[in-house]
Design an enzyme around this catalytic site. Structure first.
Site, PDB file in Angstrom:
ATOM      1  N   GLU A  89      41.052  34.219  47.559  1.00  0.00           N
ATOM      2  CA  GLU A  89      41.146  35.031  48.759  1.00  0.00           C
ATOM      3  C   GLU A  89      39.793  35.556  49.213  1.00  0.00           C
ATOM      4  O   GLU A  89      38.821  35.533  48.462  1.00  0.00           O
ATOM      5  CB  GLU A  89      42.129  36.170  48.553  1.00  0.00           C
ATOM      6  CG  GLU A  89      41.905  36.953  47.296  1.00  0.00           C
ATOM      7  CD  GLU A  89      43.213  37.539  46.790  1.00  0.00           C
ATOM      8  OE1 GLU A  89      43.492  38.667  47.193  1.00  0.00           O
ATOM      9  OE2 GLU A  89      43.934  36.885  46.030  1.00  0.00           O
ATOM     10  N   CYS A 340      41.143  42.825  45.077  1.00  0.00           N
ATOM     11  CA  CYS A 340      40.880  41.655  44.262  1.00  0.00           C
ATOM     12  C   CYS A 340      42.100  40.920  43.687  1.00  0.00           C
ATOM     13  O   CYS A 340      42.776  41.447  42.812  1.00  0.00           O
ATOM     14  CB  CYS A 340      40.093  42.206  43.070  1.00  0.00           C
ATOM     15  SG  CYS A 340      38.691  41.284  42.694  1.00  0.00           S
TER      16      CYS A 340
HETATM   17  N1  SAH Z   1      33.750  40.557  38.646  1.00  0.00           N
HETATM   18  C1  SAH Z   1      32.965  41.395  39.489  1.00  0.00           C
HETATM   19  C2  SAH Z   1      33.421  41.410  40.939  1.00  0.00           C
HETATM   20  C3  SAH Z   1      34.856  41.638  41.126  1.00  0.00           C
HETATM   21  S1  SAH Z   1      35.675  42.781  42.003  1.00  0.00           S
HETATM   22  C4  SAH Z   1      32.936  42.806  38.933  1.00  0.00           C
HETATM   23  O1  SAH Z   1      33.607  43.065  37.951  1.00  0.00           O
HETATM   24  O2  SAH Z   1      32.207  43.627  39.457  1.00  0.00           O
HETATM   25  C5  SAH Z   1      34.805  43.961  42.806  1.00  0.00           C
HETATM   26  C6  SAH Z   1      35.152  45.372  42.386  1.00  0.00           C
HETATM   27  O3  SAH Z   1      36.538  45.693  42.584  1.00  0.00           O
HETATM   28  C7  SAH Z   1      34.848  45.632  40.935  1.00  0.00           C
HETATM   29  O4  SAH Z   1      34.180  46.844  40.811  1.00  0.00           O
HETATM   30  C8  SAH Z   1      36.225  45.707  40.332  1.00  0.00           C
HETATM   31  O5  SAH Z   1      36.194  46.422  39.140  1.00  0.00           O
HETATM   32  C9  SAH Z   1      37.011  46.366  41.446  1.00  0.00           C
HETATM   33  N2  SAH Z   1      38.466  46.202  41.370  1.00  0.00           N
HETATM   34  C10 SAH Z   1      39.175  45.164  40.920  1.00  0.00           C
HETATM   35  N3  SAH Z   1      40.488  45.395  41.005  1.00  0.00           N
HETATM   36  C11 SAH Z   1      40.609  46.622  41.537  1.00  0.00           C
HETATM   37  C12 SAH Z   1      41.738  47.438  41.878  1.00  0.00           C
HETATM   38  N4  SAH Z   1      42.972  47.025  41.675  1.00  0.00           N
HETATM   39  N5  SAH Z   1      41.499  48.650  42.407  1.00  0.00           N
HETATM   40  C13 SAH Z   1      40.235  49.076  42.623  1.00  0.00           C
HETATM   41  N6  SAH Z   1      39.144  48.356  42.331  1.00  0.00           N
HETATM   42  C14 SAH Z   1      39.334  47.148  41.785  1.00  0.00           C
END
Ligand code: SAH
Length: 354
Positions: A89, A340
């Site tokens: 996505e 995400c």
């Molecule tokens: N793998 C990378 C990028 C992924 S996502 C990382 O870990 O940084 C980007 C951001 O969204 C990251 O900070 C991740 O921790 C956050 N994230 C993922 N799922 C989430 C959710 N359900 N609620 C809030 N933030 C989330």
């Protein structure tokens, strides 16, 4: 699977075109067409015979937009489908200064963060540089009428965040190649300063990235102030300690001169009390960094809960009083599953039901 032309640099396209017995200027036409988000067969300046020969070896269109979701706040979310049927996505956020696109770097993810939907089914595969780039090429093409400029110069997307599904530093080589191609002059040419790479903190790769000399914004997902709490929500914390991450961030600053960012997702009962704010201040005070507080987007497969607005602002207040530069990120696109991996997960669930 066939090969992907978007994986090639301009120089590599030139070599390919010449090796196929075509004139050198065809490479420019091909590159411009691809930059405009066109499938090979849609590039009208090239002969049908040449395009047919290209399509014998290369995907006509490596990725398609399978579905678009529109949020009331203007945010758009896309479900991209690759040639092998895999789905990722992407999100487009429209700001006054330009459009920011959030791109995915892997199908699924193997980092296992407890709050994240991308990781529910583990890592399926890495995306190639061209597959990542193609997400932007398609979205640019969709919005080309909303910006000044013509043809290859029409670029709606001005900013890119590598915050979709996947851990960018776990797909290092392809992500690096993508960064080189998306910033290349003559292509979509997005300034590295307008690109943010978010990592869960894979320390050795953070050093490597610092040495590449690309002035992008490095963002680290911190989500906790001590290693024990962090490891509860982010398994990667068992391998890399917060102290090591901070050292790598300082190295990044030393090498690039760019301040770095932390993402801190507020999780009820886990990381957002006053003591956690103090912990964060102790860790980060005086460092050239900014903290982005994120409200947890609750994932139904997970038991973690979001913090209410009042507590979120209270936490922000603690940080500000403690001298940290911090903001609470505005929540956008919630009505379309902004977080995400949520969209892909729900889509695949529906698919299974069918
Ligand atoms: N793998 C990378 C990028 C992924 S996502 C990382 O870990 O940084 C980007 C951001 O969204 C990251 O900070 C991740 O921790 C956050 N994230 C993922 N799922 C989430 C959710 N359900 N609620 C809030 N933030 C989330």
């Amino acid at each position: 699977m066939k090969k992907i032309l978007q994986d090639l640099s301009y120089a590599e396209l030139e070599t390919l075109v010449l090796s196929m017995g075509e004139k050198k200027f065809r490479a420019k036409q091909l590159y411009d067409g691809l930059t405009q988000g066109k499938a090979i067969t849609q590039i009208t300046s090239l002969s049908k015979a040449f395009k047919e020969r290209l399509c014998e070896e290369y995907e006509d269109a490596p990725v398609k937009i399978k579905e678009t979701f529109y949020s009331a706040d203007g945010t758009e979310k896309y479900l991209f489908e690759y040639a092998d049927g895999n789905l990722v996505e992407g999100v487009l956020m429209k700001y006054k200064y330009g459009y920011t696109q959030c791109v995915s770097t892997q199908v699924g993810c193997r980092m296992g963060c407890k709050f994240c939907a991308s990781t529910l089914g583990g890592l399926i595969r890495n995306l190639t540089a061209g597959e990542i780039l193609s997400q932007i090429l398609l979205v640019n093409a969709l919005h080309k009428n909303e910006v000044a400029g013509q043809g290859a110069q029409a670029r709606a997307v001005t900013n890119v965040v590598l915050m979709g599904s996947g851990e960018p530093l776990d797909n290092y080589d392809e992500v690096l190649k993508f960064l080189r191609s998306v910033t290349a002059e003559g292509g979509v040419c997005i300034s590295a300063r307008n690109i943010s790479l978010s990592t869960c903190g894979i320390v050795p790769k953070m050093y490597r990235l610092a040495d590449e000399g690309i002035p992008l914004n490095l963002t680290v997902s911190l989500h906790a102030t001590d290693d024990e709490t962090r490891a509860r929500v982010m398994p990667v914390a068992k391998a890399y300690k917060i102290n090591e991450i901070l050292k790598a961030c300082d190295y990044y600053f030393k090498k690039t001169g760019r301040r770095y960012y932390f993402e801190y997702t507020l999780i009820e009962g886990e990381n957002c009390d006053e003591e956690h704010a103090k912990g964060l201040i102790n860790l980060l005070k005086g460092k050239p960094c900014h903290v982005n507080l994120i409200r947890l987007n609750e994932v139904k497969e997970r038991s973690l809960r979001a913090t209410g607005d009042k507590d979120a602002y209270r936490f922000l207040g603690f940080l500000e009083k403690g001298g940290l530069s911090a903001t609470l990120r505005r929540q956008i696109g919630v009505d379309i599953g902004g977080a995400c991996g949520q969209l892909r997960a729900s889509y695949m669930e529906e698919d299974r039901r069918v």
